[in-house]
Design a protein around this motif. Structure first.
Motif, short mmCIF file in Angstrom:
data_model
loop_
_atom_site.label_atom_id
_atom_site.label_comp_id
_atom_site.label_asym_id
_atom_site.label_seq_id
_atom_site.Cartn_x
_atom_site.Cartn_y
_atom_site.Cartn_z
N LYS A 1 1.75 9.52 -5.99
CA LYS A 1 2.27 10.77 -5.66
C LYS A 1 3.13 11.09 -6.81
O LYS A 1 3.14 12.34 -7.15
CB LYS A 1 3.10 10.61 -4.41
N GLU B 1 2.12 1.54 -3.46
CA GLU B 1 1.14 2.21 -4.34
C GLU B 1 0.88 3.82 -4.14
O GLU B 1 0.61 4.61 -5.11
CB GLU B 1 -0.19 1.41 -4.25
N GLU B 2 0.94 4.04 -2.84
CA GLU B 2 0.55 5.63 -2.68
C GLU B 2 1.91 6.58 -3.02
O GLU B 2 1.83 7.43 -3.64
CB GLU B 2 0.65 5.76 -1.03
N GLN C 1 0.94 -1.05 -0.03
CA GLN C 1 0.06 -0.06 -0.11
C GLN C 1 0.93 1.22 0.06
O GLN C 1 0.56 2.29 -0.73
CB GLN C 1 -0.82 -0.04 1.24
N THR C 2 2.09 1.05 0.79
CA THR C 2 2.73 2.30 0.84
C THR C 2 3.48 2.50 -0.46
O THR C 2 3.61 3.75 -0.97
CB THR C 2 3.99 2.16 1.93
#
Length: 162
Positions: free
Chosen positions: A29, A24-25, A21-22
């Motif tokens: 960005k 993907e974030e 998830q990190t």
């Protein structure tokens, strides 16, 4: 004993999902940062008018100045070096970008002009002279087992005549 093994397994799964998830974030960005950079570069390029033609009442974009302005803005906003587009040490990128399309639309067409590029599935309507810019950018993944995420980022800017 089995509860300890189950707990270890669950923590491992949870950490893996959290890291994905990190990642993907971070990718989203970078995509937004790339889109802003392309928009700014296209806008800067569209502002580079040919002064000689303008003195004659013709709105024409100076191609050399437009390319230089777009290159400068892309390099500054994505922290890239010169014309080889290699990322600097503080850049969020790890691979060079590729400029796929840099096209100036000014003389020789009637406005409104519909620009179509089937290769990159892009269409834009220009109401005055402008610049089309498409780049390719890749996000390096945290997990080396997964493929990098790549995007073709598109942008357009036009002169405001009126």
């Amino acid at each position: 004993m089995y509860k300890l093994l189950l707990l270890t397994l669950m923590v491992t799964v949870w950490m893996t999902l959290h890291l994905q998830q990190t990642d993907e974030e971070a990718a989203m960005k970078l995509l937004h940062q790339g889109k802003r950079a392309v928009n700014r570069a296209a806008h800067a390029a569209a502002l580079q008018l040919d002064r000689q033609a303008l003195s004659e009442g013709i709105i024409r974009i100076d191609e050399a100045a437009a390319r230089a302005a777009a290159s400068s803005y892309l390099a500054a906003n994505l922290q890239l070096s010169g014309n080889d587009w290699k990322p600097l040490p503080n850049s969020p990128l790890r691979e060079p970008i590729q400029i796929l399309v840099f096209q100036i639309i000014d003389e020789g067409v009637s406005f409104p002009y519909v620009y179509r590029n089937d290769e990159y599935d892009y269409e834009a309507t220009l109401r005055s002279p402008g610049v089309i810019l498409i780049i390719r950018m890749e996000h390096p993944r945290i997990f080396t087992a997964t493929k990098p995420i790549g995007w073709e980022i598109k942008g357009v800017a036009e002169q405001v005549v009126g």
